[in-house]
Design a protein around this motif. Structure first.
Motif, short mmCIF file in Angstrom:
data_model
loop_
_atom_site.label_atom_id
_atom_site.label_comp_id
_atom_site.label_asym_id
_atom_site.label_seq_id
_atom_site.Cartn_x
_atom_site.Cartn_y
_atom_site.Cartn_z
N VAL A 184 0.84 -1.21 0.00
CA VAL A 184 0.00 0.00 0.00
C VAL A 184 0.86 1.25 0.00
O VAL A 184 0.53 2.26 -0.63
CB VAL A 184 -0.96 -0.01 1.21
CG1 VAL A 184 -1.67 1.34 1.37
CG2 VAL A 184 -2.00 -1.11 1.05
N LYS A 185 2.01 1.21 0.66
CA LYS A 185 2.90 2.38 0.72
C LYS A 185 3.45 2.77 -0.64
O LYS A 185 3.94 3.89 -0.82
CB LYS A 185 4.06 2.09 1.68
CG LYS A 185 3.65 2.06 3.15
CD LYS A 185 4.83 1.71 4.04
CE LYS A 185 4.44 1.65 5.51
NZ LYS A 185 5.58 1.25 6.37
N LEU A 186 3.41 1.87 -1.62
CA LEU A 186 3.94 2.16 -2.95
C LEU A 186 2.93 2.84 -3.86
O LEU A 186 3.25 3.18 -5.00
CB LEU A 186 4.41 0.86 -3.62
CG LEU A 186 5.54 0.10 -2.92
CD1 LEU A 186 5.87 -1.17 -3.70
CD2 LEU A 186 6.78 0.96 -2.78
N ALA A 187 1.70 3.02 -3.39
CA ALA A 187 0.67 3.64 -4.23
C ALA A 187 1.01 5.09 -4.52
O ALA A 187 1.60 5.79 -3.69
CB ALA A 187 -0.69 3.54 -3.56
N CYS A 188 0.62 5.56 -5.72
CA CYS A 188 0.92 6.93 -6.15
C CYS A 188 -0.10 7.94 -5.63
O CYS A 188 0.03 9.13 -5.89
CB CYS A 188 0.91 7.01 -7.67
SG CYS A 188 1.92 5.79 -8.49
N SER A 192 -4.65 7.37 2.71
CA SER A 192 -5.06 7.47 4.11
C SER A 192 -6.42 6.83 4.36
O SER A 192 -6.63 6.15 5.37
CB SER A 192 -5.08 8.94 4.55
OG SER A 192 -5.94 9.70 3.71
N HIS A 193 -7.36 7.04 3.41
CA HIS A 193 -8.68 6.43 3.57
C HIS A 193 -8.59 4.91 3.45
O HIS A 193 -9.25 4.18 4.19
CB HIS A 193 -9.65 6.98 2.52
CG HIS A 193 -9.95 8.44 2.68
ND1 HIS A 193 -10.54 8.96 3.82
CD2 HIS A 193 -9.73 9.50 1.86
CE1 HIS A 193 -10.68 10.28 3.68
NE2 HIS A 193 -10.19 10.62 2.50
N ASN A 194 -7.77 4.45 2.53
CA ASN A 194 -7.57 3.00 2.37
C ASN A 194 -6.98 2.39 3.64
O ASN A 194 -7.42 1.32 4.09
CB ASN A 194 -6.64 2.71 1.19
CG ASN A 194 -7.16 3.27 -0.11
OD1 ASN A 194 -7.11 4.48 -0.32
ND2 ASN A 194 -7.66 2.41 -0.99
N GLU A 195 -5.98 3.08 4.20
CA GLU A 195 -5.32 2.55 5.39
C GLU A 195 -6.27 2.54 6.58
O GLU A 195 -6.25 1.61 7.40
CB GLU A 195 -4.08 3.38 5.69
CG GLU A 195 -2.97 3.17 4.67
CD GLU A 195 -1.85 4.18 4.80
OE1 GLU A 195 -1.81 4.90 5.81
OE2 GLU A 195 -1.01 4.25 3.88
N THR A 196 -7.13 3.56 6.68
CA THR A 196 -8.12 3.57 7.76
C THR A 196 -9.10 2.41 7.60
O THR A 196 -9.43 1.72 8.58
CB THR A 196 -8.91 4.90 7.75
OG1 THR A 196 -7.99 5.98 7.92
CG2 THR A 196 -9.94 4.92 8.87
N ALA A 197 -9.53 2.19 6.36
CA ALA A 197 -10.45 1.08 6.10
C ALA A 197 -9.79 -0.27 6.38
O ALA A 197 -10.39 -1.17 6.97
CB ALA A 197 -10.95 1.14 4.67
N LEU A 198 -8.51 -0.42 5.96
CA LEU A 198 -7.79 -1.66 6.21
C LEU A 198 -7.63 -1.91 7.70
O LEU A 198 -7.76 -3.05 8.17
CB LEU A 198 -6.42 -1.61 5.53
CG LEU A 198 -6.41 -1.60 4.00
CD1 LEU A 198 -4.99 -1.41 3.49
CD2 LEU A 198 -7.01 -2.87 3.45
N PRO A 261 -0.58 1.31 15.22
CA PRO A 261 -0.76 2.50 14.39
C PRO A 261 0.26 2.58 13.28
O PRO A 261 1.34 2.00 13.35
CB PRO A 261 -0.55 3.66 15.39
CG PRO A 261 -0.70 3.06 16.74
CD PRO A 261 -0.29 1.62 16.63
N LYS A 262 -0.09 3.32 12.22
CA LYS A 262 0.80 3.46 11.07
C LYS A 262 2.16 4.01 11.48
O LYS A 262 3.20 3.58 10.96
CB LYS A 262 0.15 4.38 10.03
CG LYS A 262 1.01 4.64 8.81
CD LYS A 262 0.36 5.65 7.89
CE LYS A 262 1.27 6.01 6.72
NZ LYS A 262 0.67 7.02 5.84
N ALA A 263 2.17 4.98 12.41
CA ALA A 263 3.43 5.60 12.81
C ALA A 263 4.38 4.61 13.48
O ALA A 263 5.59 4.79 13.48
CB ALA A 263 3.15 6.76 13.77
N ALA A 264 3.83 3.53 14.04
CA ALA A 264 4.66 2.55 14.73
C ALA A 264 5.29 1.54 13.79
O ALA A 264 6.17 0.79 14.18
CB ALA A 264 3.83 1.82 15.79
N HIS A 265 4.83 1.51 12.53
CA HIS A 265 5.39 0.56 11.56
C HIS A 265 6.79 0.99 11.13
O HIS A 265 7.05 2.16 10.90
CB HIS A 265 4.49 0.49 10.32
CG HIS A 265 3.29 -0.38 10.50
ND1 HIS A 265 3.31 -1.74 10.29
CD2 HIS A 265 2.02 -0.07 10.88
CE1 HIS A 265 2.10 -2.23 10.51
NE2 HIS A 265 1.31 -1.25 10.87
#
Length: 313
Positions: A184-188, A192-198, A261-265
């Motif tokens: 997901v991080k490679l998307a152009c 943020s909405h995708n990550e929240t949904a995931l 959380p995303k920040a912890a990755h």
């Protein structure tokens, strides 16, 4: 879109690039673990199928789990072994999507299957007189089918959604397989909405089976503590101990990976925990179920003695 970048047709894995001198050693180690895992799970399936006394709901779920673990580790490790031997570690977007489909479907199916196994232990200990009625073959089949269906439907939708995103840039994945967040991080585009949904999907479909398991074991613990004899308590607990260990290993790494959380990755922690749940945990499950399960050990010993006797005669 980030500027006017061209879309990726291939991804490149960068997980082991800094360990060039150790890649041959890692190849041998991971190959040994893979062969051990496949052999151990095949042994469990063979023992259960070949022993009529093990044709019970608990062991039918264990056959499902062993088959799932074989597919689970096969979805990741063979490709990783190949990449340890080659200099350019690439994968096409289509093959990456296929790997994510298989891996994520099997992961969620295992969550649901472990919950079904916890329910089986709950019925066996808390309602022993009604066990044959509540856990007849049709119920077991329905629970197994529900586990596989849930994993297939939910993760197919999630993975399809992910691969509708455009991927651009270098296509360099800081991982050793196509896991969800590194891809997901490679998307152009803004994801943020995708990550929240995931994250929401992970909470719902990982935590729900986890809560069902916790509720089952709370009731089991209360029932065991009410058993007057120490021998009875020990026997009741021993029927659950293998499942508790497997659940702890699987959910410990899954919760740490997908619910932080995303920040912890970070690439380092993601790779370390991914090695645990893709390589180490599947290898430990056959050991747990053979060393800590008296019935499986007994079946193995009987088959070994029969084989030895035939060779001698």
């Amino acid at each position: 879109m980030r500027g006017n970048q061209s879309l990726c047709t291939h991804f490149t894995f960068a997980a082991f690039c800094s360990l060039a001198e150790l890649q041959s050693v890692l190849f041998v180690v991971f190959l040994a673990i893979y062969l051990f895992t496949m052999g151990g799970n095949l042994l469990i399936i063979g023992l259960i199928w070949g022993t009529p006394s093990l044709h019970t709901p608990m062991y039918s779920f264990l056959v499902n789990l062993s088959f799932l673990e074989m597919c689970y580790i096969t979805s990741v490790v063979p490709q990783m072994l190949v990449h340890l031997l080659v200099e350019i570690k690439t994968i096409s977007v289509g093959r990456c999507a296929a790997q994510m489909y298989v891996f994520s479907i099997l992961g969620l199916t295992e969550c649901c299957l472990l919950a079904a196994m916890a329910y089986d232990r709950f019925v066996a200990i808390c309602h022993p007189l009604r066990y044959s009625l509540l856990m007849d073959p049709r119920v077991c089949l329905k629970l197994a089918v529900a586990s596989w269906t849930t994993g297939g439907v939910v993760e197919s939708a999630q993975t399809t959604w992910i691969f509708t995103l455009p991927f651009c840039g270098t296509g360099r994945i800081q991982h050793f397989f196509c896991d969800i967040m590194p891809v997901v991080k490679l998307a152009c585009v803004d994801t943020s909405h995708n990550e929240t949904a995931l994250f929401a999907i992970s909470v719902l479909f990982i935590m729900t089976p986890c809560l069902l398991i916790l509720c089952s074991y709370v009731r089991i613990l209360v029932t065991i503590l009410r058993i007057p004899s120490a021998t009875g308590r020990s026997k009741a607990f021993s029927t659950c101990s293998s499942h508790i260990l497997v659940v702890s290993l699987f959910y410990g790494t899954a919760l740490f990976t997908y619910l932080q959380p995303k920040a912890a990755h970070s690439p380092e922690t993601d790779k370390a925990t991914a090695l645990m749940y893709t390589v180490v945990t599947p290898a430990l499950n056959p050991v747990i179920y053979t060393l800590r399960n008296k019935e499986v050990k007994g079946a193995f010993q009987r088959i070994t003695l029969r084989s030895t006797h035939r060779q001698m005669t």
